[in-house]
Design a protein around this motif. Sequence first.
Motif, short mmCIF file in Angstrom:
data_model
loop_
_atom_site.label_atom_id
_atom_site.label_comp_id
_atom_site.label_asym_id
_atom_site.label_seq_id
_atom_site.Cartn_x
_atom_site.Cartn_y
_atom_site.Cartn_z
N MET A 1 2.53 41.70 53.90
CA MET A 1 3.00 41.29 55.23
C MET A 1 2.58 39.85 55.49
N ARG A 2 3.50 39.03 55.93
CA ARG A 2 3.14 37.65 56.24
C ARG A 2 2.32 37.58 57.52
N SER A 3 1.37 36.66 57.51
CA SER A 3 0.53 36.47 58.69
C SER A 3 0.69 35.04 59.17
N ILE A 4 0.94 34.89 60.46
CA ILE A 4 1.18 33.58 61.02
C ILE A 4 0.38 33.42 62.30
N LYS A 5 0.24 32.20 62.74
CA LYS A 5 -0.37 31.92 64.04
C LYS A 5 0.73 31.92 65.08
N SER A 6 0.61 32.80 66.03
CA SER A 6 1.66 32.94 67.05
C SER A 6 1.66 31.74 67.98
N ARG A 7 2.84 31.42 68.46
CA ARG A 7 2.97 30.44 69.54
C ARG A 7 3.13 31.24 70.84
N GLU A 8 2.28 30.91 71.79
CA GLU A 8 2.28 31.67 73.04
C GLU A 8 2.83 30.82 74.18
N TYR A 9 3.71 31.45 74.97
CA TYR A 9 4.27 30.80 76.15
C TYR A 9 4.05 31.70 77.35
N ARG A 10 4.05 31.09 78.52
CA ARG A 10 3.92 31.88 79.76
C ARG A 10 5.04 31.53 80.72
N LEU A 11 5.58 32.58 81.29
CA LEU A 11 6.60 32.42 82.33
C LEU A 11 6.06 33.03 83.61
N PHE A 12 5.98 32.24 84.66
CA PHE A 12 5.56 32.74 85.96
C PHE A 12 6.79 33.16 86.75
N GLY A 13 6.76 34.40 87.23
CA GLY A 13 7.88 34.91 88.01
C GLY A 13 7.44 35.30 89.40
N PRO A 14 7.40 34.36 90.37
CA PRO A 14 7.05 34.70 91.75
C PRO A 14 8.01 35.75 92.32
N ILE B 1 5.73 35.74 74.43
CA ILE B 1 6.06 35.22 75.76
C ILE B 1 5.48 36.17 76.81
N LEU B 2 4.47 35.69 77.53
CA LEU B 2 3.85 36.47 78.59
C LEU B 2 4.55 36.16 79.91
N VAL B 3 5.04 37.20 80.56
CA VAL B 3 5.80 37.04 81.80
C VAL B 3 5.07 37.75 82.92
N GLY B 4 4.81 37.04 84.01
CA GLY B 4 4.11 37.68 85.12
C GLY B 4 3.80 36.71 86.24
N ASP B 5 2.91 37.10 87.12
CA ASP B 5 2.52 36.28 88.25
C ASP B 5 1.12 36.71 88.66
N ASP B 6 0.15 35.83 88.44
CA ASP B 6 -1.23 36.19 88.74
C ASP B 6 -1.44 36.52 90.21
N ASP B 7 -0.63 35.95 91.10
CA ASP B 7 -0.76 36.24 92.53
C ASP B 7 -0.39 37.68 92.85
N GLN B 8 0.29 38.35 91.93
CA GLN B 8 0.72 39.74 92.18
C GLN B 8 -0.06 40.74 91.33
N ASN B 9 -1.24 40.37 90.86
CA ASN B 9 -2.07 41.30 90.10
C ASN B 9 -2.62 42.38 91.03
N LEU B 10 -2.28 43.64 90.73
CA LEU B 10 -2.78 44.77 91.52
C LEU B 10 -3.51 45.80 90.67
N TYR B 11 -3.81 45.47 89.42
CA TYR B 11 -4.35 46.47 88.50
C TYR B 11 -5.80 46.22 88.11
N GLU B 12 -6.55 45.57 88.99
CA GLU B 12 -7.97 45.39 88.68
C GLU B 12 -8.68 46.72 88.55
#
Length: 533
Positions: A1-14, A217-228
């Motif tokens: 299996m090939r192993s690579i370093k992932s490229r990470e992006y974030r999308l904020f969705g208010p 690609i991480l999609v979310g909105d830190d202002d809407q975190n309700l799962y602490e």
Amino acid sequence: MRSIKSREYRLFGPPGTGKTTWIAKKATEYAERFGSDQVSLCSLTNTAIGEIAGRNIPIDKDNISTLHARCKRALSAPAPAESMVKDFIKAHPQWATTDGMNPCLPKSLSRGIKEGDEEDTVGKMMSGGGVSLYEQAQILRQRMIPRSQWPREVSRWYSVWESWCNEIGHLDFTGWLEEALRIKPLPYQQVVFVDEAQDHTPLQLAVIRSWNARIIILVGDDDQNLYEWSGAEPEAFFSNDLCEAEGEKVLEQSYRVPRAVHEVAMRWTKCIRDRRDKEYYPRDEDGSVKRISYRLDDAEFGDELPPGLLANNDETYMILASCSYMLQGITNLLRKERIPYHNPYRGNDAKWNPLVNPSIKVQSYLSNPDSMWTGADAHEWAEMLKSKDVYKDRMKTEFLERCDTAGGDKIKEKDIYDCFRPDIAERILSRDISVLRDCRKVGVPGSWDYALDIIEREGGIPNPRVIIGTIHSVKGGEADNVYLFPDLSPSGFMDYTGINSDRIYRLFYVGITRARKNLYLCQQNQPKAVSWM
């Protein structure tokens, strides 16, 4: 299996900016480019996965799932250890308590706790009290806290649980993630989308970031975190280096939040200390924000519903509080006034959906008015009727067996006459809905008098325009008009006035931004409440 370093992006969705639509569009583009087996979508809950799956994205069905389910499949893991909790209690009876591990084990933390208790449970979990040792251990593991820093009693309990899991050869829910992080079994993917990323715990994000994927690609909105309450930490959403060329993107246009509500929401976020600043535009409508004198006690003692409720026949209405017990007076009054209400975001909870079970039975009873029922339809309503004075002697079992035999085929009119008393048979064949009121056996789930009164008045199954529930329960939802109560539980007020105030500000930010047109800020019922700005 090939192993690579992932490229990470974030999308904020208010709120209301269409992040699910964006995910569907981008996932489709990547699937067409790389192939349907090279794109994966993960989210925190089955509800969120169902919404994404409903967009008919052209990727393999198995590639759309919760992270827990994906890890279980990759590990070829058997059922979770929690499914055998009775065996654990039998082997270790000293832990058969709500403080240790309740024999009626709560749902996995990945699926949620009992709806309506979230706000109060958060505070208890934050302080490490009032919840079981099992739950405390899950939180600590999800946050990747070293065992040396665990409370002694939690560590002692977990040593017993861990040994037992090893003996039976089953991982628990959190163990699926820990093992996936250790051996990295998830298959190579070109692109992995993570919806509601801000609600994922440090352990869940560590598993995602260990995925052998070209792009994450991480999609979310830190202002809407309700799962602490489940171990999520908003700052974990930000704790990784980003590709310099294109690290973060904000969806800048809300299609839900009008100008007046947006203005209040933006003021509210300024009170959140630990957040990533982001700007987005309201939709092109003024909307309104009104402070009203209505309190929870007005329903409890004054028999008054919120002002303006159901004033517009074309609009929807949402009634929200931080804890479910606060809404008891309003739900009692809605039932008394025979006003249809529901919570479509918690459809399996009868407390918020009193019409559901009766409606299923009534729908099957009223179906096909010009022909006989299918066996399946007839079984649905027939099994709930009492035997005495309804069926002929010992014929209830016979009729249900005939229904099962018919299945999707039609039962015969003769079956009705053979098995029911003649007067009841005539009423049934005429689709007399009072049969379900007069002949129902004791203990059938549902608010039957309330439901039947509404169904008879409306001439059928209504589509409720009133949504009611906790703020937690309606995350992702919306309504034209939102009534928001400021009251807090004792633990919630402790957080609001202490170092955990961010949690309360995020909670009410979510409540505020459910409104498409009008937001009604209600008056506090007692001193423990947030202060409207």
